[in-house]
Design an enzyme around this catalytic site. Sequence first.
Site, PDB file in Angstrom:
ATOM      1  N   CYS A 178      17.465  32.337  67.356  1.00  0.00           N
ATOM      2  CA  CYS A 178      17.655  31.431  66.216  1.00  0.00           C
ATOM      3  C   CYS A 178      18.677  30.345  66.572  1.00  0.00           C
ATOM      4  CB  CYS A 178      18.112  32.211  64.983  1.00  0.00           C
ATOM      5  SG  CYS A 178      19.835  32.734  65.032  1.00  0.00           S
ATOM      6  N   GLU A 193      21.267  39.123  69.843  1.00  0.00           N
ATOM      7  CA  GLU A 193      21.944  38.355  70.895  1.00  0.00           C
ATOM      8  C   GLU A 193      23.462  38.369  70.673  1.00  0.00           C
ATOM      9  OE1 GLU A 193      19.440  37.512  68.949  1.00  0.00           O
ATOM     10  OE2 GLU A 193      18.087  36.056  69.862  1.00  0.00           O
ATOM     11  N   CYS A 251      22.544  39.015  64.626  1.00  0.00           N
ATOM     12  CA  CYS A 251      21.363  39.019  65.489  1.00  0.00           C
ATOM     13  C   CYS A 251      21.649  39.839  66.752  1.00  0.00           C
ATOM     14  CB  CYS A 251      21.016  37.597  65.908  1.00  0.00           C
ATOM     15  SG  CYS A 251      20.487  36.546  64.560  1.00  0.00           S
ATOM     16  N   CYS A 281      22.302  31.576  67.067  1.00  0.00           N
ATOM     17  CA  CYS A 281      22.465  32.277  68.356  1.00  0.00           C
ATOM     18  C   CYS A 281      22.485  31.269  69.505  1.00  0.00           C
ATOM     19  CB  CYS A 281      21.359  33.302  68.573  1.00  0.00           C
ATOM     20  SG  CYS A 281      21.611  34.802  67.597  1.00  0.00           S
ATOM     21  N   ASN A 308      19.504  43.887  66.517  1.00  0.00           N
ATOM     22  CA  ASN A 308      19.941  43.242  65.277  1.00  0.00           C
ATOM     23  C   ASN A 308      20.384  44.262  64.239  1.00  0.00           C
ATOM     24  OD1 ASN A 308      17.125  43.767  65.360  1.00  0.00           O
ATOM     25  ND2 ASN A 308      16.728  42.406  63.640  1.00  0.00           N
ATOM     26  N   ILE A 309      21.382  43.850  63.468  1.00  0.00           N
ATOM     27  CA  ILE A 309      22.000  44.716  62.464  1.00  0.00           C
ATOM     28  C   ILE A 309      21.953  44.006  61.119  1.00  0.00           C
ATOM     29  CG2 ILE A 309      24.172  45.815  61.731  1.00  0.00           C
ATOM     30  CD1 ILE A 309      22.950  47.024  64.324  1.00  0.00           C
ATOM     31  N   GLU A 310      21.420  44.705  60.116  1.00  0.00           N
ATOM     32  CA  GLU A 310      21.384  44.150  58.760  1.00  0.00           C
ATOM     33  C   GLU A 310      22.169  45.063  57.820  1.00  0.00           C
ATOM     34  OE1 GLU A 310      17.217  43.799  57.921  1.00  0.00           O
ATOM     35  OE2 GLU A 310      16.916  42.336  59.524  1.00  0.00           O
TER      36      GLU A 310
END
Length: 234
Positions: free
Chosen positions: A189, A158, A156, A192, A145-147
């Site tokens: 989620c 996935e 996310c 996803c 995951n990348i924020e």
Amino acid sequence: MNWSSLNDRAYAPYSGKSKACVVESRSGKLFAGVRTENISYPITIPAVQAACAICLSEKEIPAKLYLEGDELDQLHFWKKEFQLEIIKTDSLPESPLEDPHKKWNADLDITARLKELLDQAVIPNSDFPVSALLFTSDGYLEGVNIEVSDWTKGLCAERVALSKAIAAGVREFTRLEIHTKKGEISSPCGACRQVITEFLPYNDIILHHADGTSSEHLTLDLLPFNFKSSSLKK
Ligand code: THU
């Protein structure tokens, strides 16, 4: 590789508007990103978001962005976020693009790799790492995951794995395995699930939970009564 063949990898069955770009990291690696649409239009992944998230998921920092035309969705956000140098060009950079489709090998320990991958998550906001392995008939793609500063523009794990696959020209999948080390269960989620359903509707999703157990599900069991409409037919 030229723009036309990279554009052809985009998944744009609803708009017909294929988009692609390439991000160069500070260390000079080249990451392709293409548009990946969804039948639920608002969760479409724009090319720039894909390319930047893919670059970040490999522990690289985006520095330059190559594009063919003038505009791409989310361009201004990502340009500002990483002070990207924007390069409009008719030809792709000479050096080869990174190939994220890793070849299957019998030594792959899936659980160990999912745990290791958690260290690549970029999670300044949540401190909640997630990892994903998306399998094909002869290999796999990795995602974390990348924020970023705008929460709505993160991705996310996935969807990072899936974006890598689509940008690499890979569309056929066998299964998806995901892991989180925090929380009671590992579980994709809703957004996803919607995206996974579009590409792996009848496949297995294997969830590796924090307590070391795992569970196996069919995608459509995770998203019963999913959104579809013949008026949005591909
Ligand atoms: N996250 C995933 O990577 N996959 C999911 O299916 C659930 C949520 C990430 C997104 C964000 O970085 C963090 O978990 C908290 O929402």
